[in-house]
Write a protein that holds these residues in place. Sequence first.
Motif, PDB file in Angstrom:
ATOM      1  N   ILE A   1     -18.187   7.378   2.267  1.00 30.43           N
ATOM      2  CA  ILE A   1     -16.861   7.848   2.657  1.00 30.43           C
ATOM      3  C   ILE A   1     -16.878   8.392   4.078  1.00 30.43           C
ATOM      4  N   GLU A   2     -15.919   7.934   4.869  1.00 27.10           N
ATOM      5  CA  GLU A   2     -15.708   8.466   6.212  1.00 27.10           C
ATOM      6  C   GLU A   2     -14.622   9.538   6.214  1.00 27.10           C
ATOM      7  N   GLU A   3     -13.594   9.315   5.402  1.00 25.40           N
ATOM      8  CA  GLU A   3     -12.483  10.267   5.365  1.00 25.40           C
ATOM      9  C   GLU A   3     -11.747  10.137   4.039  1.00 25.40           C
ATOM     10  N   ILE A   4     -11.321  11.261   3.504  1.00 23.15           N
ATOM     11  CA  ILE A   4     -10.501  11.280   2.304  1.00 23.15           C
ATOM     12  C   ILE A   4      -9.093  11.725   2.699  1.00 23.15           C
ATOM     13  N   PHE A   5      -8.135  10.875   2.415  1.00 15.89           N
ATOM     14  CA  PHE A   5      -6.748  11.178   2.757  1.00 15.89           C
ATOM     15  C   PHE A   5      -6.027  11.923   1.640  1.00 15.89           C
ATOM     16  N   ARG A   6      -6.428  11.633   0.400  1.00 14.22           N
ATOM     17  CA  ARG A   6      -5.785  12.266  -0.753  1.00 14.22           C
ATOM     18  C   ARG A   6      -6.743  12.229  -1.925  1.00 14.22           C
TER      19      ARG A   6
ATOM     20  N   PHE B   1       0.830  -1.212   0.000  1.00 17.47           N
ATOM     21  CA  PHE B   1       0.000   0.000   0.000  1.00 17.47           C
ATOM     22  C   PHE B   1       0.864   1.261   0.000  1.00 17.47           C
ATOM     23  N   THR B   2       1.890   1.295   0.837  1.00 21.66           N
ATOM     24  CA  THR B   2       2.723   2.498   0.904  1.00 21.66           C
ATOM     25  C   THR B   2       3.497   2.732  -0.390  1.00 21.66           C
ATOM     26  N   GLU B   3       3.684   1.676  -1.185  1.00 21.34           N
ATOM     27  CA  GLU B   3       4.411   1.818  -2.450  1.00 21.34           C
ATOM     28  C   GLU B   3       3.506   2.225  -3.604  1.00 21.34           C
ATOM     29  N   VAL B   4       2.219   1.898  -3.541  1.00 21.75           N
ATOM     30  CA  VAL B   4       1.316   2.240  -4.648  1.00 21.75           C
ATOM     31  C   VAL B   4       0.500   3.490  -4.364  1.00 21.75           C
ATOM     32  N   ALA B   5       0.512   3.962  -3.121  1.00 20.03           N
ATOM     33  CA  ALA B   5      -0.359   5.083  -2.743  1.00 20.03           C
ATOM     34  C   ALA B   5      -0.054   6.349  -3.536  1.00 20.03           C
ATOM     35  N   ASN B   6       1.209   6.579  -3.853  1.00 18.49           N
ATOM     36  CA  ASN B   6       1.569   7.823  -4.533  1.00 18.49           C
ATOM     37  C   ASN B   6       0.962   7.939  -5.922  1.00 18.49           C
ATOM     38  N   ASP B   7       0.618   6.809  -6.533  1.00 20.79           N
ATOM     39  CA  ASP B   7       0.043   6.836  -7.882  1.00 20.79           C
ATOM     40  C   ASP B   7      -1.482   6.802  -7.871  1.00 20.79           C
ATOM     41  N   ALA B   8      -2.087   6.797  -6.701  1.00 17.55           N
ATOM     42  CA  ALA B   8      -3.548   6.722  -6.609  1.00 17.55           C
ATOM     43  C   ALA B   8      -4.175   8.086  -6.855  1.00 17.55           C
ATOM     44  N   ASP B   9      -5.337   8.079  -7.487  1.00 16.40           N
ATOM     45  CA  ASP B   9      -6.090   9.325  -7.706  1.00 16.40           C
ATOM     46  C   ASP B   9      -6.933   9.688  -6.494  1.00 16.40           C
ATOM     47  N   LEU B  10      -7.291   8.682  -5.707  1.00 18.88           N
ATOM     48  CA  LEU B  10      -8.110   8.912  -4.517  1.00 18.88           C
ATOM     49  C   LEU B  10      -7.749   7.875  -3.471  1.00 18.88           C
ATOM     50  N   ILE B  11      -7.453   8.336  -2.249  1.00 18.15           N
ATOM     51  CA  ILE B  11      -7.237   7.430  -1.114  1.00 18.15           C
ATOM     52  C   ILE B  11      -8.276   7.790  -0.063  1.00 18.15           C
ATOM     53  N   MET B  12      -9.086   6.806   0.300  1.00 14.93           N
ATOM     54  CA  MET B  12     -10.222   7.085   1.165  1.00 14.93           C
ATOM     55  C   MET B  12     -10.463   5.960   2.154  1.00 14.93           C
ATOM     56  N   LEU B  13     -11.128   6.305   3.241  1.00 21.01           N
ATOM     57  CA  LEU B  13     -11.650   5.340   4.206  1.00 21.01           C
ATOM     58  C   LEU B  13     -13.157   5.352   4.074  1.00 21.01           C
ATOM     59  N   GLY B  14     -13.749   4.170   3.879  1.00 16.41           N
ATOM     60  CA  GLY B  14     -15.198   4.120   3.721  1.00 16.41           C
ATOM     61  C   GLY B  14     -15.750   2.747   3.997  1.00 16.41           C
TER      62      GLY B  14
ATOM     63  N   SER C   1     -18.553  -3.771   5.714  1.00 17.60           N
ATOM     64  CA  SER C   1     -17.115  -3.794   5.981  1.00 17.60           C
ATOM     65  C   SER C   1     -16.490  -2.444   5.628  1.00 17.60           C
ATOM     66  N   ARG C   2     -15.408  -2.115   6.330  1.00 16.86           N
ATOM     67  CA  ARG C   2     -14.742  -0.817   6.173  1.00 16.86           C
ATOM     68  C   ARG C   2     -13.348  -1.024   5.595  1.00 16.86           C
ATOM     69  N   TRP C   3     -12.945  -0.115   4.699  1.00 14.53           N
ATOM     70  CA  TRP C   3     -11.691  -0.284   3.976  1.00 14.53           C
ATOM     71  C   TRP C   3     -11.026   1.066   3.734  1.00 14.53           C
ATOM     72  N   VAL C   4      -9.698   1.022   3.676  1.00 18.01           N
ATOM     73  CA  VAL C   4      -8.922   2.132   3.118  1.00 18.01           C
ATOM     74  C   VAL C   4      -8.514   1.695   1.712  1.00 18.01           C
ATOM     75  N   LEU C   5      -8.894   2.479   0.711  1.00 15.75           N
ATOM     76  CA  LEU C   5      -8.695   2.115  -0.689  1.00 15.75           C
ATOM     77  C   LEU C   5      -7.829   3.145  -1.401  1.00 15.75           C
ATOM     78  N   ALA C   6      -6.942   2.660  -2.256  1.00 17.35           N
ATOM     79  CA  ALA C   6      -6.173   3.512  -3.166  1.00 17.35           C
ATOM     80  C   ALA C   6      -6.742   3.282  -4.564  1.00 17.35           C
ATOM     81  N   LEU C   7      -7.470   4.246  -5.093  1.00 19.19           N
ATOM     82  CA  LEU C   7      -8.296   4.069  -6.284  1.00 19.19           C
ATOM     83  C   LEU C   7      -7.757   4.840  -7.493  1.00 19.19           C
ATOM     84  N   GLN C   8      -8.128   4.339  -8.670  1.00 20.53           N
ATOM     85  CA  GLN C   8      -7.845   5.034  -9.930  1.00 20.53           C
ATOM     86  C   GLN C   8      -9.154   5.541 -10.521  1.00 20.53           C
ATOM     87  N   HIS C   9      -9.103   6.754 -11.067  1.00 19.35           N
ATOM     88  CA  HIS C   9     -10.280   7.390 -11.650  1.00 19.35           C
ATOM     89  C   HIS C   9     -10.525   6.881 -13.059  1.00 19.35           C
ATOM     90  N   ILE C  10     -11.783   6.624 -13.385  1.00 21.03           N
ATOM     91  CA  ILE C  10     -12.141   6.228 -14.753  1.00 21.03           C
ATOM     92  C   ILE C  10     -12.414   7.502 -15.550  1.00 21.03           C
TER      93      ILE C  10
END
Length: 235
Positions: free
Chosen positions: A76-81, A49-62, A110-119
């Motif tokens: 969404i509970e929180e947006i980190f980036r 996660f720490t290695e791919v996070a920099n390339d994510a368009d959205l990092i969120m807890l939800g 279930s709750r997750w922190v996700l590193a997502l790519q925008h379509i």
Amino acid sequence: MTRGLLATTSVLIHLIAVAALLWAHLGLADESTNENPIAVCSCLWQGSFTEVANDADLIMLGAVTEHRGNAADFAIEEIFRGPDWHTTVRVWLKARDYCRPDSENFPVGSRWVLALQHIDKLPQNAFDPSTPNISYGRLDDWVLSSCGGYFLQAHGGTVSGNLIPGTPRWDFDPDMNPVLIDLLRSHLLGNMGVETLKNAAQEDPEARALILNTRSFLRGQDTLLIEDSDPSTPP
């Protein structure tokens, strides 16, 4: 004459049988492909996660609120980036040969922190009208990859998963100490190095041994403890 007719009939039956086998081989292969939109994919491991996070368009807890085909809706509970005006997002998961985790791994609630790519662009044949709920995704929605530690499961104020460098590839539920979301947030904001996360995720073997030894010592010893005296009666 009869013997010749029987021979001709036998040849025709043989040819029909061969044609049927060829047709079944070709037809069933195509049919099985069409009936099974979920296919095995192959991709290179992109890192924790720490290695791919920099390339994510959205990092969120939800939290997952609903499933729709191969997509899951998250509150969404929180947006980190990333863009911070979203309150809900639709995340598209595994289908066809897309390298994404299966939606069954993300149950409702279930709750997750996700590193997502925008379509922001759709490939050809992204939508099949015969399977409208199973597709690549919609414009302006989000995609979750399975080619790295792009998702961490959250429990209370902690997360676990393929978080730090050195975690075995393709292991999305490794043995680790749950890490505080506060620490992860600080790292994503650039206020904390990855070494702090490593220390938090790695269990101290000496502390673990002490805990086990203490439990072993106390097991069955409760009968040796002195009962509390009546506070109204001096000892």
